[in-house]
Motif scaffolding. Structure first.
Motif, PDB file in Angstrom:
ATOM      1  N   ARG A   1       0.872  -1.170   0.000  1.00 53.51           N
ATOM      2  CA  ARG A   1       0.000   0.000   0.000  1.00 53.51           C
ATOM      3  C   ARG A   1       0.907   1.217   0.000  1.00 53.51           C
ATOM      4  NH1 ARG A   1      -5.857   0.614   2.212  1.00 53.51           N
ATOM      5  NH2 ARG A   1      -6.297   2.539   1.119  1.00 53.51           N
TER       6      ARG A   1
ATOM      7  N   ASP B   1       2.374   4.606   0.576  1.00 53.56           N
ATOM      8  CA  ASP B   1       2.201   5.662   1.573  1.00 53.56           C
ATOM      9  C   ASP B   1       3.561   6.303   1.838  1.00 53.56           C
ATOM     10  OD1 ASP B   1       3.594   3.911   3.276  1.00 53.56           O
ATOM     11  OD2 ASP B   1       1.815   3.348   4.407  1.00 53.56           O
TER      12      ASP B   1
ATOM     13  N   ARG C   1      -3.006   0.374  -4.008  1.00 48.02           N
ATOM     14  CA  ARG C   1      -2.636  -0.969  -3.549  1.00 48.02           C
ATOM     15  C   ARG C   1      -2.137  -1.788  -4.734  1.00 48.02           C
ATOM     16  NH1 ARG C   1      -7.882  -2.027   0.299  1.00 48.02           N
ATOM     17  NH2 ARG C   1      -8.737  -0.194  -0.704  1.00 48.02           N
TER      18      ARG C   1
END
Length: 166
Positions: A28, A30, A43
């Motif tokens: 994911r 980030d 994702r």
């Protein structure tokens, strides 16, 4: 820094289905993953820990200037993308990925719950579905299984090459 919007429960349901497949890992994007801010919240699903090539992705926003045709910035809209490969892409759409450019004018990239060529990666054998629901769910699950199988074989071949004596 702005935080990503909360993912829709439908996207989470799809992610849970993908993660239940054998040997699947998810990245994911980030701040801690080192990914650029424009990808945060995306994702990427892989077979194996090497994360060489995803076989599916879930994206919940447009990429300004490069990927806006799906209009993912509409409230609650997300795109599941699936790597089909040449043969499955041709079976599904009636033409090989190499001919996608000649067919793209007939595709509504904003349509919900329909399996269509990916607006950016269709030429590489990828398909996508915006907000998969009852109309596409069986086909989506079949395509995810096919993509997962391809990714498993690709991972096994790479493992075999690593363990082969020189």
């Amino acid at each position: 820094m702005a935080s990503s919007p909360a993912p829709s429960s439908d996207a989470d349901d799809i992610a849970a289905h993908i993660l239940a497949l054998p040997q699947v890992e998810v990245l994911r994007a980030d701040e801690t993953s080192g990914a650029p801010p424009s990808t945060w919240g995306d994702r990427f699903f892989y077979v194996g820990p090497d994360r060489r090539r995803p076989f599916a992705t879930i994206i919940e926003h447009d990429y300004a200037g490069s990927d806006e045709e799906s209009r993912l910035d509409r409230p609650g809209v997300f795109r599941l993308s699936i790597e089909l490969g040449r043969a499955e892409f041709a079976r599904l759409f009636g033409h090989p990925p190499a001919e996608f450019a000649g067919h793209r004018a007939s595709v509504d990239f904003t349509a919900l719950d329909r399996v269509i060529p990916h607006p950016v990666y269709g030429g590489y054998g990828w398909a996508c579905v915006l907000n998969p629901a009852t109309g596409s769910r069986d086909e989506v699950n079949r395509l995810l299984d096919c993509a997962h199988e391809r990714a498993l074989r690709r991972h096994e071949r790479s493992q075999d090459r690593r363990h082969r004596p020189n």
